[in-house]
Design a protein around this motif. Structure first.
Motif, mmCIF file in Angstrom:
data_model
loop_
_atom_site.group_PDB
_atom_site.id
_atom_site.type_symbol
_atom_site.label_atom_id
_atom_site.label_comp_id
_atom_site.label_asym_id
_atom_site.label_seq_id
_atom_site.Cartn_x
_atom_site.Cartn_y
_atom_site.Cartn_z
ATOM 1 N N LEU A 130 -5.777 -9.940 -9.549
ATOM 2 C CA LEU A 130 -4.882 -10.132 -9.016
ATOM 3 C C LEU A 130 -3.404 -11.517 -9.119
ATOM 4 O O LEU A 130 -2.650 -11.038 -8.757
ATOM 5 N N ARG A 131 -4.082 -12.120 -10.535
ATOM 6 C CA ARG A 131 -3.309 -13.010 -10.753
ATOM 7 C C ARG A 131 -2.393 -12.421 -11.764
ATOM 8 O O ARG A 131 -0.810 -13.024 -11.498
ATOM 9 N N ASP A 132 -2.917 -11.811 -12.473
ATOM 10 C CA ASP A 132 -2.058 -11.163 -13.498
ATOM 11 C C ASP A 132 -1.154 -10.307 -12.887
ATOM 12 O O ASP A 132 -0.113 -9.678 -13.668
ATOM 13 N N ARG A 133 -1.718 -8.920 -12.141
ATOM 14 C CA ARG A 133 -1.122 -8.220 -11.785
ATOM 15 C C ARG A 133 -0.594 -7.530 -10.206
ATOM 16 O O ARG A 133 1.275 -6.651 -10.565
ATOM 17 N N VAL A 134 -1.316 -8.219 -9.899
ATOM 18 C CA VAL A 134 -0.187 -7.781 -8.256
ATOM 19 C C VAL A 134 -0.306 -9.199 -7.782
ATOM 20 O O VAL A 134 1.036 -8.225 -6.847
ATOM 21 N N VAL A 135 -0.495 -10.125 -7.626
ATOM 22 C CA VAL A 135 0.504 -11.554 -7.435
ATOM 23 C C VAL A 135 1.680 -11.419 -7.662
ATOM 24 O O VAL A 135 2.673 -11.229 -6.895
ATOM 25 N N PRO A 136 1.917 -11.175 -8.466
ATOM 26 C CA PRO A 136 3.053 -11.384 -9.337
ATOM 27 C C PRO A 136 4.511 -9.830 -8.281
ATOM 28 O O PRO A 136 6.114 -9.955 -8.719
ATOM 29 N N VAL A 137 3.521 -9.181 -8.162
ATOM 30 C CA VAL A 137 4.730 -7.978 -7.682
ATOM 31 C C VAL A 137 4.771 -8.179 -5.482
ATOM 32 O O VAL A 137 5.765 -7.192 -5.165
ATOM 33 N N ALA A 138 3.835 -8.949 -5.189
ATOM 34 C CA ALA A 138 3.800 -9.515 -4.036
ATOM 35 C C ALA A 138 5.654 -9.661 -3.586
ATOM 36 O O ALA A 138 5.739 -11.394 -4.436
ATOM 37 N N ASP A 139 5.854 -10.323 -2.040
ATOM 38 C CA ASP A 139 6.723 -11.086 -1.501
ATOM 39 C C ASP A 139 5.832 -12.098 -1.010
ATOM 40 O O ASP A 139 6.317 -13.344 -0.727
ATOM 41 N N ILE A 140 4.530 -11.674 -0.061
ATOM 42 C CA ILE A 140 3.994 -12.741 1.105
ATOM 43 C C ILE A 140 2.672 -12.887 0.274
ATOM 44 O O ILE A 140 2.026 -11.443 -0.028
ATOM 45 N N ILE A 141 1.631 -13.807 -0.164
ATOM 46 C CA ILE A 141 0.359 -13.624 -0.410
ATOM 47 C C ILE A 141 -0.125 -15.071 0.702
ATOM 48 O O ILE A 141 0.291 -15.440 1.630
ATOM 49 N N THR A 142 -1.582 -14.370 1.000
ATOM 50 C CA THR A 142 -1.942 -15.071 2.411
ATOM 51 C C THR A 142 -3.315 -15.534 1.461
ATOM 52 O O THR A 142 -4.933 -15.218 2.036
ATOM 53 N N PRO A 143 -3.144 -16.403 1.135
ATOM 54 C CA PRO A 143 -4.765 -16.733 0.547
ATOM 55 C C PRO A 143 -5.136 -18.298 0.872
ATOM 56 O O PRO A 143 -4.649 -18.942 1.787
ATOM 57 N N ASN A 144 -6.359 -17.900 0.831
ATOM 58 C CA ASN A 144 -6.997 -20.014 1.397
ATOM 59 C C ASN A 144 -6.951 -20.982 0.045
ATOM 60 O O ASN A 144 -6.387 -19.963 -1.303
ATOM 61 N N GLN A 145 -7.069 -22.272 0.423
ATOM 62 C CA GLN A 145 -7.136 -22.992 -0.288
ATOM 63 C C GLN A 145 -7.584 -22.870 -1.310
ATOM 64 O O GLN A 145 -7.692 -22.925 -2.593
ATOM 65 N N PHE A 146 -8.729 -22.524 -1.353
ATOM 66 C CA PHE A 146 -9.435 -22.091 -3.206
ATOM 67 C C PHE A 146 -8.621 -20.855 -3.447
ATOM 68 O O PHE A 146 -9.188 -21.315 -5.137
ATOM 69 N N GLU A 147 -8.286 -19.786 -2.889
ATOM 70 C CA GLU A 147 -8.046 -19.146 -3.875
ATOM 71 C C GLU A 147 -6.672 -19.135 -4.798
ATOM 72 O O GLU A 147 -5.960 -18.921 -5.490
ATOM 73 N N LEU A 148 -5.516 -19.302 -3.673
ATOM 74 C CA LEU A 148 -4.571 -20.660 -3.976
ATOM 75 C C LEU A 148 -4.622 -21.661 -5.587
ATOM 76 O O LEU A 148 -4.206 -21.143 -6.233
ATOM 77 N N GLY A 149 -5.791 -22.043 -5.389
ATOM 78 C CA GLY A 149 -6.425 -23.145 -6.452
ATOM 79 C C GLY A 149 -6.480 -21.850 -7.590
ATOM 80 O O GLY A 149 -6.368 -22.481 -8.661
ATOM 81 N N TYR A 150 -7.277 -21.027 -7.296
ATOM 82 C CA TYR A 150 -7.294 -19.980 -8.767
ATOM 83 C C TYR A 150 -6.781 -19.662 -9.390
ATOM 84 O O TYR A 150 -6.004 -19.345 -10.329
ATOM 85 N N LEU A 151 -5.334 -19.003 -8.519
ATOM 86 C CA LEU A 151 -3.838 -18.227 -8.876
ATOM 87 C C LEU A 151 -3.654 -18.664 -9.641
ATOM 88 O O LEU A 151 -2.733 -18.785 -10.715
ATOM 89 N N THR A 152 -3.256 -20.084 -9.234
ATOM 90 C CA THR A 152 -2.466 -21.084 -9.966
ATOM 91 C C THR A 152 -3.051 -22.626 -11.226
ATOM 92 O O THR A 152 -2.667 -23.092 -11.604
ATOM 93 N N GLY A 153 -4.603 -22.437 -11.493
ATOM 94 C CA GLY A 153 -4.792 -23.001 -12.627
ATOM 95 C C GLY A 153 -5.149 -24.179 -11.393
ATOM 96 O O GLY A 153 -5.021 -25.522 -12.675
ATOM 97 N N THR A 154 -5.074 -24.599 -10.298
ATOM 98 C CA THR A 154 -4.644 -25.711 -9.659
ATOM 99 C C THR A 154 -5.998 -26.508 -8.890
ATOM 100 O O THR A 154 -6.998 -25.663 -9.022
ATOM 101 N N GLU A 155 -6.000 -27.547 -8.742
ATOM 102 C CA GLU A 155 -6.952 -27.952 -7.292
ATOM 103 C C GLU A 155 -5.984 -28.776 -6.219
ATOM 104 O O GLU A 155 -5.379 -30.426 -6.133
ATOM 105 N N PRO A 156 -5.336 -27.990 -5.697
ATOM 106 C CA PRO A 156 -4.973 -28.261 -3.990
ATOM 107 C C PRO A 156 -6.325 -28.687 -3.497
ATOM 108 O O PRO A 156 -6.743 -28.601 -2.933
ATOM 109 N N ASP A 157 -6.006 -30.456 -2.816
ATOM 110 C CA ASP A 157 -6.168 -31.265 -1.614
ATOM 111 C C ASP A 157 -5.603 -31.774 -0.998
ATOM 112 O O ASP A 157 -5.701 -31.178 0.773
#
Length: 283
Positions: A130-157
């Motif tokens: 998802l992170r490396d191949r699918v998300v880069p071709v998307a126009d819209i993504i709808t992650p939850n906060q946990f998934e957003l953190g994984y995709l970006t290597g961050t810790e959103p709070d």
């Protein structure tokens, strides 16, 4: 509006396409559902029956749709939970075909991986795909906060760190990010939030937090937000419509005492959102 929705399906209950299709139809969207699994019920029950559909067979269904000339009038591709590794290539190929036929079409990816309480619940290879191949071709993504953190290597709070994580996600390719289940320490007690960001700004909306777990609610959220955004190109309005509908769906489900979403019973909430929540600009 026409949406090609590539997702799982269940006979009993409402997840994947079995959650997304009816609400979309109820707001007037023509949906072409393509199934990636055909299970008796969602896997949260711990037992289920039915097949994973071979990616080659999924591709064949999409090819048949293409042969009917339908891709040229497709406004969006929607994808969600990916049960196996091979489906990513099929989705990416489908997006390419749709955009070749209709360059104005959008691709909305719900990058389903897990949540903060349960951790990842997909096959080990899926998050990286998802992170490396699918998300880069998307126009819209709808992650939850946990998934957003994984995709970006961050810790959103906090709201600031969540916005920074969204910026990192948008730098990967998507221009529109909807973050569900936003939980920041300084939010109002008893609430949960949702954040939408596009080129025009960032908007946050809060709703009462309902004491329940509702499988499939994220699928409904992704579907409705996608349709409303494709129609309006207005992230604030799409967010307000979606939150209004989904909150009432969840409230009706909680009141029913049933485990499964009261999807059909709540149909008027999709067709006529009460618009009881206002999204506030946070950037």
């Amino acid at each position: 509006m026409k949406i090609l929705s590539i997702q799982s399906a269940v006979a009993y209950g409402h997840v994947g396409n079995s959650a997304a299709v009816f609400p979309l139809q109820r707001i007037g969207v023509e949906v072409m559902p393509v199934y990636t699994v055909n299970f008796s019920n969602h896997t949260g029950y711990g037992a289920w029956r039915g097949p994973l559909i071979d990616p080659a067979d999924v591709r064949e269904v999409i090819t048949g749709i293409e042969e009917r000339g339908a891709l040229a009038t497709t406004d969006a591709v929607l994808s969600g939970y990916q049960g196996g590794e091979g489906i990513a290539d099929v989705i990416i190929d489908a997006v390419s075909r749709v955009k070749a036929a209709n360059p104005q079409a959008l691709y909305a990816c719900d990058p389903v991986m897990g949540n903060a309480k349960s951790g990842c619940f997909v096959a080990p290879a899926i998050p990286e795909l998802l992170r490396d191949r699918v998300v880069p071709v998307a126009d819209i993504i709808t992650p939850n906060q946990f998934e957003l953190g994984y995709l970006t290597g961050t810790e959103p709070d906090t709201i600031e760190s969540t916005l920074a994580s969204v910026d990192a996600a948008r730098a990967m390719g998507p221009s529109v990010v909807l973050v569900t289940s936003v939980e920041r320490p300084d939010r109002a007690e008893g609430t949960i939030e949702m954040l939408a960001v596009d080129d025009e700004g960032a908007w946050l909306v809060a709703t009462p937090h309902l004491p329940m777990k509702a499988n499939g609610s994220g699928d409904v959220t992704a579907a409705l937000f996608t349709a409303h955004y494709v129609e309006t190109r207005d992230a604030k309005l799409a967010l307000e419509r979606t939150v209004s509908s989904v909150f009432d769906l969840l409230h009706a489900t909680l009141d029913s005492g049933e485990r499964e979403l009261q999807l059909v019973e709540s149909q008027e909430y999709y067709a006529h959102p009460r618009m009881q929540f206002t999204a506030n600009r946070v950037r």
